[in-house]
Design an enzyme around this catalytic site. Structure first.
Site, PDB file in Angstrom:
ATOM      1  N   GLN A   9     -11.362 -22.016   5.765  1.00 40.54           N
ATOM      2  CA  GLN A   9     -12.354 -21.897   6.990  1.00 40.54           C
ATOM      3  C   GLN A   9     -13.662 -22.896   6.126  1.00 40.54           C
ATOM      4  O   GLN A   9     -14.166 -22.401   5.136  1.00 40.54           O
ATOM      5  CB  GLN A   9     -13.094 -20.696   6.441  1.00 40.54           C
ATOM      6  N   GLY A  10     -14.901 -23.608   7.070  1.00 38.21           N
ATOM      7  CA  GLY A  10     -15.552 -24.488   6.613  1.00 38.21           C
ATOM      8  C   GLY A  10     -17.271 -23.636   6.938  1.00 38.21           C
ATOM      9  O   GLY A  10     -17.293 -24.321   7.963  1.00 38.21           O
ATOM     10  N   SER A  60     -19.175 -22.412   3.856  1.00 37.83           N
ATOM     11  CA  SER A  60     -20.094 -23.030   2.817  1.00 37.83           C
ATOM     12  C   SER A  60     -20.604 -24.146   2.316  1.00 37.83           C
ATOM     13  O   SER A  60     -19.425 -24.576   2.267  1.00 37.83           O
ATOM     14  CB  SER A  60     -19.534 -22.160   1.620  1.00 37.83           C
ATOM     15  N   SER A  68     -10.391 -22.406   0.882  1.00 36.15           N
ATOM     16  CA  SER A  68      -9.819 -21.987   0.335  1.00 36.15           C
ATOM     17  C   SER A  68      -8.593 -22.967   0.866  1.00 36.15           C
ATOM     18  O   SER A  68      -8.323 -23.039   2.708  1.00 36.15           O
ATOM     19  CB  SER A  68      -9.743 -20.520   0.200  1.00 36.15           C
ATOM     20  N   GLU A  81     -12.333 -10.176   8.731  1.00 36.78           N
ATOM     21  CA  GLU A  81     -13.043 -10.051   7.189  1.00 36.78           C
ATOM     22  C   GLU A  81     -12.756  -9.846   6.128  1.00 36.78           C
ATOM     23  O   GLU A  81     -11.974  -9.523   5.175  1.00 36.78           O
ATOM     24  CB  GLU A  81     -13.771 -12.077   7.045  1.00 36.78           C
ATOM     25  N   SER A  84     -21.185 -11.866  -2.007  1.00 33.90           N
ATOM     26  CA  SER A  84     -20.936 -11.452  -3.945  1.00 33.90           C
ATOM     27  C   SER A  84     -21.755 -10.206  -3.566  1.00 33.90           C
ATOM     28  O   SER A  84     -22.117  -9.879  -2.326  1.00 33.90           O
ATOM     29  CB  SER A  84     -22.129 -11.973  -4.408  1.00 33.90           C
ATOM     30  N   GLU A 131     -24.216  -8.230  -5.120  1.00 36.09           N
ATOM     31  CA  GLU A 131     -25.289  -8.257  -4.718  1.00 36.09           C
ATOM     32  C   GLU A 131     -25.337  -7.991  -3.981  1.00 36.09           C
ATOM     33  O   GLU A 131     -26.304  -7.281  -3.354  1.00 36.09           O
ATOM     34  CB  GLU A 131     -25.639  -9.638  -5.839  1.00 36.09           C
TER      35      GLU A 131
END
Ligand SMILES: Cc1cc2nc3c(=O)[nH]c(=O)nc-3n(C[C@H](O)[C@H](O)[C@H](O)COP(=O)(O)OP(=O)(O)OC[C@H]3O[C@@H](n4cnc5c(N)ncnc54)[C@H](O)[C@@H]3O)c2cc1C
Length: 391
Positions: A132-133, A135, A167, A250, A371, A373
């Site tokens: 999965q591209g 980021s 990943s 996801e 994240s 946050e």
């Protein structure tokens, strides 16, 4: 079971399907070859667990949960959830290629059923898997700022730029990438989802070792890589919608799958501590706390999977699942570190090695896939509808 003899009632009776899996894993000695096996590298683990997919596919078992039109045997996300649960309960690994299958194959089936019919069976047989591209070095939490560019040139796109933290990137044969097709300022409106073959000229992969020393992720470089326009998933400039569709799988399925694996590892830890001289002081309470984290996650995740399979919206409230997953992952691996003591730090057997690798990987739980946050901000803004702090 031969694929032709698979009872059609299983398409709607998930409990009967799960029961049959339970009997299969306990009765068929062929599965022993995948139990308790430690792999020295991530690449070995991905390839070895992919062979388990091949064995399941030969009996038709992992074709449930996917539409018949794309090579499945019908059913929905609950069938796949049952498979991951029964594999884990039987002490078997959930094959690594399933992680990305859960996120990437679902948008493929939804937006490009023709491509899915051609490619999904190979994935289900463990013959190929994808990365999965999304980021990039400068685009993670703020995904809409990504810069990897795809220029339309006749019947092809020409892709240039890079992706980071992919990943299974070291072994993947294809990559589903979110690329910029609009102006740099177009943000989420100028993005397209596209499927790129790893053996395309101009594409290079650099595995990235995490603190464990394992190549869990990779950086990928695109130097004018030519990709046929019929590899677009969805529409030109429609990539954000595809990414949002993907995100619900996801949130629902990755969290469920990871919770199944974590519960198996929890029981392995408990058994190891019990057989190695009993429980140290304070261990009972810590085990109870960790178990609570795990079953809280499972309860929440089961409800999200149910909503997904009923085609109900899995919206911003699924950020709760992501936070619970990170909490449970860290709780489990910190517990292993504390209960295994010196063995965790200096043990030389495969078991110690695996706990150490997994402990390092668990440090990324609060960032990978969004994240903690950012998840809390999503809950504050979109679920609780709190005023902005600077308003
Ligand atoms: C093990 C692992 C596997 C991964 N696999 C994949 C993969 O397969 N494919 C893929 O595309 N990506 C993958 N990623 C990347 C992952 O999705 C990103 O790391 C994540 O989205 C965060 O982006 P970033 O690393 O750029 O951090 P940043 O976005 O730079 O964030 C850094 C810190 O700033 C905080 N922060 C950022 N923005 C805000 C905000 N608005 N409010 C409050 N805090 C904020 C974050 O919480 C974080 O603590 C993986 C990452 C890891 C670690």
């Amino acid at each position: 079971m031969s694929t032709t003899a698979a009872p059609v009632e299983w398409q709607t009776d998930v409990d009967a399907y799960a029961q049959a899996l339970r009997e299969l894993f306990s009765d068929d000695p062929a599965f022993d070859q995948w139990r308790g096996v430690h792999h020295a590298t991530t690449e070995d683990r991905v390839r070895a667990t992919a062979t388990l997919l091949g064995h399941l596919y030969a009996g038709g078992w992992n074709r449930f949960g996917w539409p018949e039109a794309v090579g499945g045997l019908g059913g929905d996300a609950r069938h796949r959830a049952a498979l991951y649960d029964e594999l884990s309960a039987a002490g078997l690994p959930v094959p690594d290629p399933c992680l990305l299958m859960e996120t990437l194959a679902n948008p493929l089936v939804h937006f490009e059923p023709g491509l899915a019919a051609e490619m999904l069976p190979r994935w289900l047989r463990g013959e190929e898997w994808w990365g999965q591209g999304f980021s990039e070095p400068e685009a993670g939490s703020d995904l809409a700022s990504l810069r990897c560019r795809a220029r339309l040139d006749g019947e092809n796109y020409v892709v240039s730029g890079s992706k980071l933290w992919m990943s299974s990137g070291a072994t993947a044969t294809r990559m589903m990438c979110l690329v910029r097709t609009g102006t740099p300022e177009s943000r989420h409106r100028g993005l397209t989802m596209i499927l790129i073959d790893v053996d395309s000229p101009g594409l290079s992969v650099r595995p990235v070792a995490l603190a464990s020393g394992l190549n869990e992720v990779a950086e990928v470089f695109f130097d004018d890589v030519v990709v046929p326009a019929d590899r677009v998933i969805g529409s030109h400039d429609g990539g954000w919608g595809v990414a949002m569709y993907l995100l619900q799988f996801e949130r629902a399925m990755y969290a469920w799958l990871a919770a199944c694996v974590a519960l198996r590892r929890f029981y392995e830890l408990r058994d190891r501590v019990m057989t190695n001289g009993g429980l140290p002081d304070g261990a009972t309470r810590r085990l109870g706390e960790c178990y609570t984290d795990l079953v809280s996650l499972r309860a929440r995740s089961a409800e999200t999977v149910r909503r997904l399979s009923a085609a109900e919206a899995v919206g911003p409230e699924a950020s709760v699942d992501k936070i619970l997953l990170a909490t449970a992952e860290i709780s489990l691996h910190d517990l292993a570190r504390d209960l295994l003591g010196d063995h965790f730090l200096t043990g030389t057997d495969d078991g110690a090695d695996e706990w150490r690798h997994d402990w390092w990987y668990s440090r990324s739980a609060t960032i990978l896939g969004g994240s903690s946050e950012v998840q809390r901000t999503i809950l504050a803004d979109h679920v609780l509808k709190l005023p902005k702090e600077n308003a």
